[in-house]
Design an enzyme around this catalytic site. Structure first.
Site, PDB file in Angstrom:
ATOM      1  N   HIS A  95       0.804  -1.227   0.000  1.00 55.67           N
ATOM      2  CA  HIS A  95       0.000   0.000   0.000  1.00 55.67           C
ATOM      3  C   HIS A  95       0.837   1.276   0.000  1.00 55.67           C
ATOM      4  CE1 HIS A  95      -4.449   1.069   1.072  1.00 55.67           C
ATOM      5  NE2 HIS A  95      -4.006   1.753   0.041  1.00 55.67           N
ATOM      6  N   ASP A 121      -9.431  -0.239   4.515  1.00 54.44           N
ATOM      7  CA  ASP A 121      -8.211  -0.905   4.956  1.00 54.44           C
ATOM      8  C   ASP A 121      -8.407  -1.468   6.361  1.00 54.44           C
ATOM      9  OD1 ASP A 121      -5.471  -1.542   5.540  1.00 54.44           O
ATOM     10  OD2 ASP A 121      -4.792   0.121   4.291  1.00 54.44           O
ATOM     11  N   ASP A 225      -7.555  -1.620   0.105  1.00 55.72           N
ATOM     12  CA  ASP A 225      -6.576  -2.637   0.485  1.00 55.72           C
ATOM     13  C   ASP A 225      -7.331  -3.950   0.685  1.00 55.72           C
ATOM     14  OD1 ASP A 225      -4.834  -4.333   2.012  1.00 55.72           O
ATOM     15  OD2 ASP A 225      -3.710  -2.574   2.662  1.00 55.72           O
ATOM     16  N   ASP A 227      -6.739  -6.406   2.366  1.00 53.30           N
ATOM     17  CA  ASP A 227      -6.808  -6.932   3.724  1.00 53.30           C
ATOM     18  C   ASP A 227      -7.972  -6.337   4.515  1.00 53.30           C
ATOM     19  OD1 ASP A 227      -5.954  -4.478   4.932  1.00 53.30           O
ATOM     20  OD2 ASP A 227      -3.872  -5.126   4.965  1.00 53.30           O
TER      21      ASP A 227
END
Length: 302
Positions: A95, A121, A225, A227
């Protein structure tokens, strides 16, 4: 009548910002799986225009130096696509690539006004070298874009503060340290932590975030992101965190958001093909990008 901008897919081949460098191969893996063709099936003009690679750490003095040098080259590519009238779709990479992406967008609109940014994120990514124990640059892009941190990350194009605190919203954070939270609290950044997302739903949070980032800006963008998603949907990321956003919720809420004429760019980061399981994370990336970039007519009809 609104027209769909062509999608300029840009690979951000950087893993030097993270402790696990496998995300460096994320863009290439998605390209080889046919991302451009997949988006083309949704009647979007999508093509790969560049693959920007970071120099290995051993060729520079530090990871920060590597990311700073890379950020300048990525920014140049993004800026060029913006001038051409395309919509940059940056595919990371860790990122830290966001420094280059959003510095370019901010500079392209600087003479007209400010940009807004929605940051989805599991992490806050708001460390500076003074607060980070690991000194990993992928934990610093939010702070850098706000004008705090290493000059090599904050000062692209010769100016700092690419995103104003009131024009930034973070959604889905659930893993962070005290130092980065303190910076965001002090600056007044709106953060929708994961308990709020669970309580209200991702769609409601995204709608509020979009209203906030469009309020005092001339353009906005989305940095997602992987994740942020629950590891059940996205196991192949650099730093997975349990109890994340469900893929189905993200896909539904983000449907057609890039059809907004004020949407300047899209970024998807942290795909680590070395940790993927049966291609689940790649499939999630395809689903997200297909939903986000749904053409104007289809988005209106949805």
């Amino acid at each position: 009548m609104m027209k769909n901008k062509p999608l300029a897919l840009i690979g951000a081949e950087v893993g030097e910002g993270a402790s696990d460098s496998g995300c460096k191969w994320g863009a290439r893996a998605l390209r080889e799986r046919g991302l451009a063709q997949h988006l083309g099936e949704a009647r979007r003009d999508a093509r790969w225009v560049d693959m920007v690679g970071a120099r290995p750490e051993q060729e520079v003095q530090s990871r920060l130096d590597s990311v700073a040098e890379f950020s300048g080259r990525l920014a140049h590519v993004v800026h060029r696509q913006l001038r051409s009238g395309a919509m940059p779709v940056v595919i990371g990479g860790d990122h830290s690539c966001a420094v280059g992406t959003w510095s370019a967008v901010a500079d392209a609109w600087r003479g007209q006004g400010d940009i807004g940014l929605i940051w989805v994120d599991a992490h806050l990514d708001a460390h500076t070298p003074a607060t980070s124990d690991s000194l990993a640059p992928h934990g610093m892009p939010v702070a850098a874009l706000l004008g705090h941190g290493a000059p090599g990350l904050t000062s692209l194009y010769g100016w700092t503060g690419k995103v104003k605190p009131g024009n930034l919203v973070i959604i889905g954070a659930r893993s962070f340290e005290a130092g980065e939270r303190a910076l965001l609290d002090r600056l007044g950044v709106r953060v929708m932590y994961m308990p709020e997302v669970d309580r209200r739903g991702f769609a409601a949070c995204f709608d509020e975030a979009l209203a906030l980032v469009r309020r005092h800006t001339v353009a906005w963008g989305l940095s997602f992101d992987l994740d942020a998603l629950d590891p059940a949907d996205a196991p192949g990321t650099g730093t997975p965190v349990e109890a994340g956003i469900a893929l189905v919720d993200a896909v539904q809420a983000l449907r057609g958001c890039a059809a907004d004429p004020e949407c300047a760019a899209i970024e998807l980061t942290e795909y680590n093909p070395l940790h993927d399981v049966a291609g689940r994370t790649a499939q999630s990336a395809f689903a997200l990008l297909s939903s986000i970039t749904l053409p104007v007519a289809q988005a209106i009809a949805a």
